[in-house]
Write a protein that holds these residues in place. Sequence first.
Motif, PDB file in Angstrom:
ATOM      1  N   ASP A 143       0.845  -1.182   0.000  1.00 43.60           N
ATOM      2  CA  ASP A 143       0.000   0.000   0.000  1.00 43.60           C
ATOM      3  C   ASP A 143       0.889   1.245   0.000  1.00 43.60           C
ATOM      4  O   ASP A 143       1.496   1.584   1.008  1.00 43.60           O
ATOM      5  CB  ASP A 143      -0.907   0.002   1.237  1.00 43.60           C
ATOM      6  CG  ASP A 143      -1.822   1.227   1.289  1.00 43.60           C
ATOM      7  OD1 ASP A 143      -1.863   1.961   0.285  1.00 43.60           O
ATOM      8  OD2 ASP A 143      -2.481   1.419   2.322  1.00 43.60           O
ATOM      9  N   ARG A 144       0.987   1.919  -1.128  1.00 53.13           N
ATOM     10  CA  ARG A 144       1.837   3.095  -1.245  1.00 53.13           C
ATOM     11  C   ARG A 144       1.075   4.382  -0.990  1.00 53.13           C
ATOM     12  O   ARG A 144       1.600   5.471  -1.196  1.00 53.13           O
ATOM     13  CB  ARG A 144       2.448   3.141  -2.653  1.00 53.13           C
ATOM     14  CG  ARG A 144       3.240   1.905  -3.042  1.00 53.13           C
ATOM     15  CD  ARG A 144       4.457   1.734  -2.165  1.00 53.13           C
ATOM     16  NE  ARG A 144       5.263   0.580  -2.575  1.00 53.13           N
ATOM     17  CZ  ARG A 144       6.361   0.184  -1.949  1.00 53.13           C
ATOM     18  NH1 ARG A 144       6.763   0.850  -0.876  1.00 53.13           N
ATOM     19  NH2 ARG A 144       7.037  -0.871  -2.377  1.00 53.13           N
ATOM     20  N   SER A 145      -0.167   4.268  -0.547  1.00 49.39           N
ATOM     21  CA  SER A 145      -0.991   5.459  -0.381  1.00 49.39           C
ATOM     22  C   SER A 145      -0.996   5.999   1.051  1.00 49.39           C
ATOM     23  O   SER A 145      -1.552   7.066   1.301  1.00 49.39           O
ATOM     24  CB  SER A 145      -2.434   5.168  -0.807  1.00 49.39           C
ATOM     25  OG  SER A 145      -3.018   4.188   0.045  1.00 49.39           O
ATOM     26  N   SER A 146      -0.396   5.277   1.982  1.00 49.79           N
ATOM     27  CA  SER A 146      -0.394   5.700   3.385  1.00 49.79           C
ATOM     28  C   SER A 146       0.934   5.373   4.042  1.00 49.79           C
ATOM     29  O   SER A 146       1.743   4.616   3.501  1.00 49.79           O
ATOM     30  CB  SER A 146      -1.541   5.034   4.156  1.00 49.79           C
ATOM     31  OG  SER A 146      -1.360   3.635   4.210  1.00 49.79           O
ATOM     32  N   ILE A 162      -1.494   7.463   8.214  1.00 52.00           N
ATOM     33  CA  ILE A 162      -1.732   8.759   7.573  1.00 52.00           C
ATOM     34  C   ILE A 162      -1.706   8.568   6.061  1.00 52.00           C
ATOM     35  O   ILE A 162      -0.793   7.934   5.515  1.00 52.00           O
ATOM     36  CB  ILE A 162      -0.666   9.786   7.987  1.00 52.00           C
ATOM     37  CG1 ILE A 162      -0.594   9.943   9.500  1.00 52.00           C
ATOM     38  CG2 ILE A 162      -0.940  11.139   7.340  1.00 52.00           C
ATOM     39  CD1 ILE A 162       0.523  10.852   9.957  1.00 52.00           C
ATOM     40  N   GLU A 163      -2.683   9.119   5.402  1.00 50.40           N
ATOM     41  CA  GLU A 163      -2.698   9.098   3.941  1.00 50.40           C
ATOM     42  C   GLU A 163      -1.605  10.035   3.410  1.00 50.40           C
ATOM     43  O   GLU A 163      -1.451  11.164   3.899  1.00 50.40           O
ATOM     44  CB  GLU A 163      -4.060   9.548   3.413  1.00 50.40           C
ATOM     45  CG  GLU A 163      -5.218   8.621   3.757  1.00 50.40           C
ATOM     46  CD  GLU A 163      -5.051   7.257   3.109  1.00 50.40           C
ATOM     47  OE1 GLU A 163      -4.630   7.219   1.929  1.00 50.40           O
ATOM     48  OE2 GLU A 163      -5.345   6.246   3.787  1.00 50.40           O
TER      49      GLU A 163
END
Length: 336
Positions: free
Chosen positions: A265-268, A284-285
């Motif tokens: 998951d590279r979004s957070s 955290i996003e």
Amino acid sequence: MPLIRFTAALLLTVLGGLNLSWCDEPRRTETTDSNSPKLLRPDLILQSLESPDTSERRQAVLDLGQCHAKHPDLVPGALQLLRRCANDSEFDVAIASIEAAATIGNLESFGAVVDALRGDHTSSEAGRILDSIDVPSLRRFWKTSDPFRVGDIVKDLQQKATRQHTMASLSAIEIPEPSASVIASGREAFMIARCDACHQVAGYGRAAGPDLRGIGMCYSNTELIRHILQPSLDLHDTGRFEKFLLTDGRVITGRAVTNQSTTTDRSSVQIHTDLSNPDAIQSIELSDIEQRQPSPVSPMPIGLLNSLTPTQVAELVVYLRSDGGRLAPPDASHEH
């Protein structure tokens, strides 16, 4: 004060005409030559114990302890006088009785002042009492044994006690030589101060914070105490927190960690906000992060040493600088 008056009269009778050279520690009293302090005179000590002035009574108690330590038979009823001072209505005089007992350093002297431990003390007074009894000359009479059954009283004092250590207040502590008992007490202090919540030494504690191995080669005794008192004095990249300014105005401080369940998951980003609590993780996003920069404040809390007596601080220094007893601490006399 019949005991004091009787003792004073007896001293004047016995010692009259003798060369008053028995107590060779100076007592700062008025003299014609300010550079020539008078000797500790038992008759003057007894007179001062009756003074209405608190500071004069306090000094007289300390002088009594010095005199009795050097010449146990010089002041008749010295321990009874010490017991009376332990029950003085002024706390400064009562605490002085413990300090005097520490100067004498035997079981009888501690027994004479145990009443000073009892009573309804403020949190600051509780801290001063603990600091006074936790010295090498008295510790064995309440910690390793408890002949006067003050264990529960000491526990109550420990729960209530507060203190505010500073470099000035700790500058006079004597760092003991490493021994099995000192290392064991230092390990106990390591845990009381909650250093083990983030650091590991000799297998004790958690390795959430920087490795403390070899810290004795980096800091002298004085420097180590200063860095514990002022954790943000010299920050290193290892273990340093970051400040995350979010688009909604919030600021989150912590360390970015890798979570195996979200490696794809590279979004957070996962932020560990409290090294002493493994579960203190916030997600955290990345899109919510407006700014990210190193924090100028150490994640190590200030005031950790305030839970310790000066003796425990000294033992903690030995424990840390010896890597938990595995190494001989560097020469303590080489303060750099």
